[in-house]
Design a protein around this motif. Structure first.
Motif, short mmCIF file in Angstrom:
data_model
loop_
_atom_site.label_atom_id
_atom_site.label_comp_id
_atom_site.label_asym_id
_atom_site.label_seq_id
_atom_site.Cartn_x
_atom_site.Cartn_y
_atom_site.Cartn_z
N LEU A 54 0.80 -1.22 0.00
CA LEU A 54 0.00 0.00 0.00
C LEU A 54 0.84 1.28 0.00
CD1 LEU A 54 -2.80 -1.06 2.50
CD2 LEU A 54 -3.10 -0.52 0.09
N ALA A 55 2.05 1.21 0.51
CA ALA A 55 2.87 2.41 0.70
C ALA A 55 3.00 3.28 -0.56
CB ALA A 55 4.25 2.02 1.23
N PRO A 56 3.22 2.69 -1.76
CA PRO A 56 3.36 3.54 -2.95
C PRO A 56 2.05 4.16 -3.42
CG PRO A 56 4.32 1.34 -3.29
CD PRO A 56 3.46 1.26 -2.09
N LYS A 57 0.91 3.71 -2.88
CA LYS A 57 -0.39 4.12 -3.39
C LYS A 57 -1.09 5.15 -2.52
CE LYS A 57 -1.09 -0.66 -5.00
NZ LYS A 57 -1.97 -1.87 -4.89
N THR A 58 -0.50 5.51 -1.39
CA THR A 58 -1.20 6.39 -0.45
C THR A 58 -0.22 7.32 0.24
OG1 THR A 58 -2.70 6.43 1.46
CG2 THR A 58 -1.02 4.70 1.43
N THR A 59 -0.75 8.44 0.75
CA THR A 59 0.08 9.31 1.59
C THR A 59 -0.11 9.00 3.07
OG1 THR A 59 -1.67 11.00 1.62
CG2 THR A 59 0.01 11.18 -0.11
N THR A 60 -1.02 8.06 3.38
CA THR A 60 -1.16 7.61 4.77
C THR A 60 0.15 6.98 5.23
OG1 THR A 60 -3.53 7.20 4.52
CG2 THR A 60 -2.41 6.05 6.31
N LYS A 61 0.62 7.38 6.40
CA LYS A 61 1.83 6.80 6.96
C LYS A 61 1.47 5.46 7.61
CE LYS A 61 5.50 7.53 10.36
NZ LYS A 61 6.01 8.41 11.44
N ILE A 62 2.09 4.37 7.16
CA ILE A 62 1.74 3.04 7.65
C ILE A 62 2.91 2.44 8.41
CG2 ILE A 62 0.91 0.75 7.03
CD1 ILE A 62 0.03 1.92 4.33
N THR A 63 2.63 2.01 9.64
CA THR A 63 3.60 1.24 10.42
C THR A 63 2.95 -0.10 10.79
OG1 THR A 63 2.87 2.32 12.46
CG2 THR A 63 4.77 3.27 11.34
N THR A 64 3.74 -1.01 11.32
CA THR A 64 3.23 -2.34 11.67
C THR A 64 3.73 -2.73 13.05
OG1 THR A 64 5.08 -3.52 10.68
CG2 THR A 64 3.20 -3.05 9.24
N ALA A 65 3.03 -3.71 13.64
CA ALA A 65 3.43 -4.19 14.97
C ALA A 65 2.92 -5.62 15.15
CB ALA A 65 2.86 -3.29 16.06
N GLN A 66 3.56 -6.32 16.07
CA GLN A 66 3.10 -7.66 16.46
C GLN A 66 2.35 -7.55 17.77
OE1 GLN A 66 3.95 -9.95 19.10
NE2 GLN A 66 2.67 -11.54 18.16
N VAL A 67 1.18 -8.21 17.84
CA VAL A 67 0.43 -8.23 19.09
C VAL A 67 -0.42 -9.49 19.13
CG1 VAL A 67 -1.63 -6.98 18.23
CG2 VAL A 67 -0.99 -6.82 20.65
N ASP A 68 -0.53 -10.07 20.31
CA ASP A 68 -1.47 -11.16 20.56
C ASP A 68 -2.64 -10.56 21.32
OD1 ASP A 68 -2.96 -13.33 21.34
OD2 ASP A 68 -1.25 -14.55 21.94
N ALA A 69 -3.75 -10.34 20.63
CA ALA A 69 -4.88 -9.62 21.21
C ALA A 69 -5.65 -10.45 22.24
CB ALA A 69 -5.83 -9.14 20.12
N ASP A 70 -5.23 -11.70 22.46
CA ASP A 70 -5.79 -12.48 23.57
C ASP A 70 -5.29 -11.96 24.91
OD1 ASP A 70 -7.30 -14.22 21.99
OD2 ASP A 70 -5.63 -15.64 21.76
N HIS A 71 -4.20 -11.20 24.88
CA HIS A 71 -3.55 -10.75 26.12
C HIS A 71 -3.69 -9.24 26.25
CE1 HIS A 71 -1.97 -14.75 26.66
NE2 HIS A 71 -1.46 -14.73 25.44
N VAL A 72 -4.48 -8.81 27.22
CA VAL A 72 -4.79 -7.39 27.36
C VAL A 72 -3.53 -6.56 27.63
CG1 VAL A 72 -5.33 -7.54 29.84
CG2 VAL A 72 -6.38 -5.75 28.44
N ASP A 73 -2.55 -7.12 28.34
CA ASP A 73 -1.35 -6.35 28.63
C ASP A 73 -0.57 -6.03 27.36
OD1 ASP A 73 -0.85 -9.10 28.41
OD2 ASP A 73 0.98 -9.00 29.60
N GLU A 74 -0.57 -6.96 26.38
CA GLU A 74 0.11 -6.68 25.11
C GLU A 74 -0.60 -5.56 24.34
OE1 GLU A 74 1.34 -9.77 22.48
OE2 GLU A 74 1.64 -11.24 24.10
N VAL A 75 -1.93 -5.58 24.37
CA VAL A 75 -2.69 -4.54 23.66
C VAL A 75 -2.48 -3.19 24.33
CG1 VAL A 75 -4.94 -3.85 22.78
CG2 VAL A 75 -4.39 -6.28 22.95
N ILE A 76 -2.49 -3.17 25.66
CA ILE A 76 -2.25 -1.92 26.39
C ILE A 76 -0.87 -1.36 26.04
CG2 ILE A 76 -1.78 -0.98 28.69
CD1 ILE A 76 -4.04 -2.77 29.76
#
Length: 419
Positions: free
Chosen positions: A47-69
């Protein structure tokens, strides 16, 4: 203008992210996060070449509230879009409360482990009191209403198509077409063909649980529950044709019964081909739809999760699927003292969706409303604090956004009714 954290990188999330990147003036920055960061990285690079939106990524296990926090505190978003699994709704809501950020999702909570004794006790009590036995219901998320309201935050539940757009259609009908609504029939037709003997158009676990559960509908102030697939009707859908459809339990019925209390009957129908039903019944008969773990060669497996691993990934169906979907609501009621009928719906082409965003129409019809719901929150069109479903907000700007971004409405003022 806004920073948005999007949790999930499956078929629906991919569509929502594509559409967010088409509105960079609102979605200035997005972070895509999931268990598998490589999937996020791949989509971001595409998507990066097609938009001016700044895109970053991250790893998270959303089963664990502490990781999401930890992720929310690190990224500091204005909104968290939960486009992961409904199993994870509550942990993500907890994280949003802890961090003081608005929340939205596309489907209401249900547990991954339906044998958990604590959940089971609450569930069985609800079955007796409410009168329906589906695993998914709004009570778990509605219980957060006071917490979100006191925190000055908004949680938008179920901004997909059904639930989501169908509820906006109901709010629109109530606002513009009727003084009182008597009946609502929600019709979900997928006229697409992917060429497989058996596959599901969205997460197989969620899809097969939903379809194999007892059906139910709202009538005269209470639930009526029926055996799975025991009520069948035929309907001639615009641009799709004559299809068999079956009455299912669906979550928006629960919220619509609460928010449009004059409705005497609310039903939900979905189309299925005979091959799909035959495969599903066979799999159910041999125990493959079970969520109870079994021991196989010394290893514990959950049958429906194993089946999910064997079935085609819904995200892979895009290039194979041809045909159209037709989803909408048929109403009866009164306007200015006269009886009236009205049908509002959307027709979506699988191949056109694939050309635009690389996904079939089932993912598209959920991903676009996810973006549009976020758009309503981020631009201040929807500001009510607490925990709310789509029909509780003004439908006009939401439907206007859907018209603009790929899901235009159609109308009929003399539709054929479902008997």
């Amino acid at each position: 203008m806004s920073k948005v954290l999007i949790i999930g990188c499956g078929g629906v999330a991919s569509v929502a992210i594509h559409k967010c990147c088409q509105v960079p003036e609102v979605f200035t920055e997005i972070c895509i996060a999931s268990r598998t960061k490589a999937k996020c990285d791949k989509l971001a690079a595409e998507l990066a070449p097609k938009t001016t939106t700044k895109i970053t990524t991250a790893q998270v296990d959303a089963d664990h509230v502490d990781e999401v926090i930890a992720l929310i505190k690190s990224y500091q978003p204005d909104l968290v879009m939960n486009i992961a699994l409904p199993y994870q709704d509550l942990t993500i809501m907890d994280a949003c409360l802890a961090c003081g950020v608005n929340y939205m999702d596309t489907a209401n909570y249900e547990p991954e482990n339906t044998d958990d004794p604590q959940w089971r006790a609450i569930y069985e009590k609800r079955c007796k009191e409410a009168g329906f036995s589906a695993y998914f219901d709004y009570s778990w998320q509605w219980a957060y209403a006071k917490k979100f309201e006191e925190a000055g935050l908004t949680a938008l539940l179920g901004s997909g198509f059904d639930p989501g757009v169908t509820q906006a259609y109901c709010a629109y009908a109530k606002k513009h077409e009727f003084d009182t609504i008597d009946t609502i029939d929600i019709l979900d037709c997928n006229g697409g063909d992917h060429g497989y003997a058996f596959a599901t158009n969205f997460n197989p676990e969620i899809n097969l649980r939903e379809v194999s559960a007892p059906g139910s509908y709202w009538e005269n102030g209470h639930w009526v529950e029926i055996p799975a697939m025991s009520i069948k009707r035929e309907y001639n859908f615009d641009q799709v044709g004559q299809k068999d459809m079956y009455l299912l339990h669906h979550e928006e019925i629960e919220s619509l019964a609460k928010n449009i209390p004059e409705a005497k009957r609310i039903r939900f129908f979905m189309t299925f081909g005979q091959s799909y039903l035959d495969h599903m019944r066979c799999l159910e008969d041999v125990g493959m739809l079970s969520t109870t773990p079994v021991n196989f060669n010394g290893q514990e497996i959950v049958p429906i999760q194993f089946l999910k691993a064997l079935l085609p990934d819904p995200a892979s169906l895009g290039p194979r699927t041809k045909g159209k979907t037709n989803i909408g609501c048929i109403f009866t009621g009164k306007k200015d003292g006269k009886e009236k009928t009205y049908y509002i719906y959307n027709v979506c082409d699988h191949q056109e969706c694939y050309k635009e965003v690389g996904s079939q129409a089932i993912s598209y019809t959920t991903g676009v409303p996810a973006m549009c719901g976020a758009l309503m929150l981020l631009t201040g069109k929807w500001t009510t604090k607490g925990v709310h479903t789509v029909e509780e907000f003004d439908p006009d700007p939401y439907l206007d956004a859907l018209d603009k971004y790929g899901l235009p409405r159609s109308e009929s003022h003399a539709p054929a009714l479902v008997d």
